[in-house]
Design an enzyme around this catalytic site. Structure first.
Site, PDB file in Angstrom:
ATOM      1  CE  LYS A 297       1.967  31.755 133.979  1.00  0.00           C
ATOM      2  NZ  LYS A 297       2.755  32.735 133.593  1.00  0.00           N
TER       3      LYS A 297
ATOM      4  CE  LYS B 123       2.438  28.613 131.257  1.00  0.00           C
ATOM      5  NZ  LYS B 123       2.920  30.070 131.321  1.00  0.00           N
TER       6      LYS B 123
END
Ligand code: PBG
Length: 333
Positions: free
Chosen positions: A204, A257
């Site tokens: 992330k 992400k």
């Protein structure tokens, strides 16, 4: 790939033959988007109104629990395999220690119980992270101005157990603390919760694309950035190390992400590890498409389907997207 004897030279080979009409393009398509690829993130709130529009996410509302149950029913009827839940709790319940995160009667626990009793067959993914519960909006516990890794993991583990007991099927830690997957897995095993899945937000990135989400969960007041825990967008090898560690610690599935700006990471992770790899088309990506459409620069459906197919092409097993319900309805027609 080796080409030479298999691919003829022009004009024996004319790649355009395979593109001449819809039926043949469909027939030879290498990748497909189907409803089973979709995970639908929804926001729940503890206000008295059924739906509260999110200014920066056109067409997305914060929902009451009753409304979330209704949406879960519709999502299930459409064939969407799973929902991902995110809370917006009253600011008065937020504090420096994120105690509301592990309240067994908190908003997310209540939502899990309500959805699981009404629509037991839909998968429930919950966010394991502290930002919606801290007064400052960081994903961790501050100690001398720094996010304290181990203190944060302690709270995350309590949160994950409460969520699992409330009926969540998948714990999805999105906080990026080191070692949290292992601690959460150990705690689940100790409670006999051996079937609970962990979907780790393993790679992330500290990204500019989370703006509308912070509006949605009410953490826009966050000062500074999350660069001491979320990844630097300059790095790719580091993403592979993060994924490897989380798999060793007991993650069943991993996530990359944001999505579109990190397609290379999706591809490297899925090719390297051959484990279920998910990608999050985040709020800023959604908002960017909506803005382009509203400005008259892009066709909505073409833009949406092209970006979702890009994730499949890169090797994603599925996509978290705010377009999920819309796309499921389109696919059903
Ligand atoms: C925080 C969290 C974020 C998102 C999911 N979980 C934002 C952040 O890290 O600040 C972003 C999702 C989106 O932008 O759609 N735990």
């Amino acid at each position: 790939m080796t080409f030479s004897p298999l691919v003829g030279a022009y004009p024996l080979s004319r790649p355009r033959r395979l593109r001449q009409s819809g039926w043949v393009r469909d027939l030879v398509a290498e990748h497909h988007l189907s409803v089973s690829d979709l995970i639908w993130p929804i926001f729940v709130h503890d206000k008295d109104v059924a739906r509260d529009p999110i200014r920066s996410l056109e067409g997305v509302d914060r929902l009451s629990i009753a409304e979330a149950v209704k949406e879960a029913r519709e999502a299930y009827a459409l064939g969407i395999p799973a929902l991902a839940l995110f809370p917006n709790i009253d600011p008065s319940l937020r504090n420096d220690d994120a105690t509301a995160a592990y309240d067994p009667d908190g908003l997310i626990a209540r939502t899990c119980r309500a959805i699981k009793s009404a629509v037991p067959e839909i998968g429930l993914i919950v966010d394991v992270a502290l930002d919606p519960f801290t007064s400052h909006g960081h994903d961790g516990i501050l100690s001398n101005g720094r996010i304290h890794n181990e203190k944060t993991i302690e709270i995350l583990t309590r949160q994950a157990l409460v969520q699992a007991e409330a009926g969540a099927d998948v714990l999805a830690p999105s906080d990026m603390m080191d070692g949290r997957i292992g601690e959460i897995r150990k705690a689940l095993e100790a409670q006999g919760l051996t079937d609970k899945l962990i979907l780790s937000y393993a790679a992330k990135y500290a990204s500019a694309f989370y703006g509308p989400f912070r509006d949605a969960v009410g953490t826009s007041a966050l000062k500074g950035d999350k660069k001491t825990y979320q990844m630097d967008s300059a790095n790719t090898d580091e993403a592979l190390r993060e994924v490897a560690m989380d798999l060793q610690e007991g993650a069943d599935m991993v996530m990359v992400k944001p999505g579109l700006p990190y397609l290379d990471i999706v591809q490297r992770v899925s090719e390297t590890f051959k484990v279920p790899t998910f990608v999050y088309q985040v709020s800023g990506e959604y908002a960017m498409i909506k803005a382009a459409v509203n400005a008259g620069f892009m066709d909505h459906d073409k833009g949406v389907f092209e970006t979702l197919l890009a994730f499949k092409r890169a090797g994603a097993s599925g996509v978290l997207t705010y377009f999920a319900k819309y796309v499921a309805e389109k696919l059903a027609r």
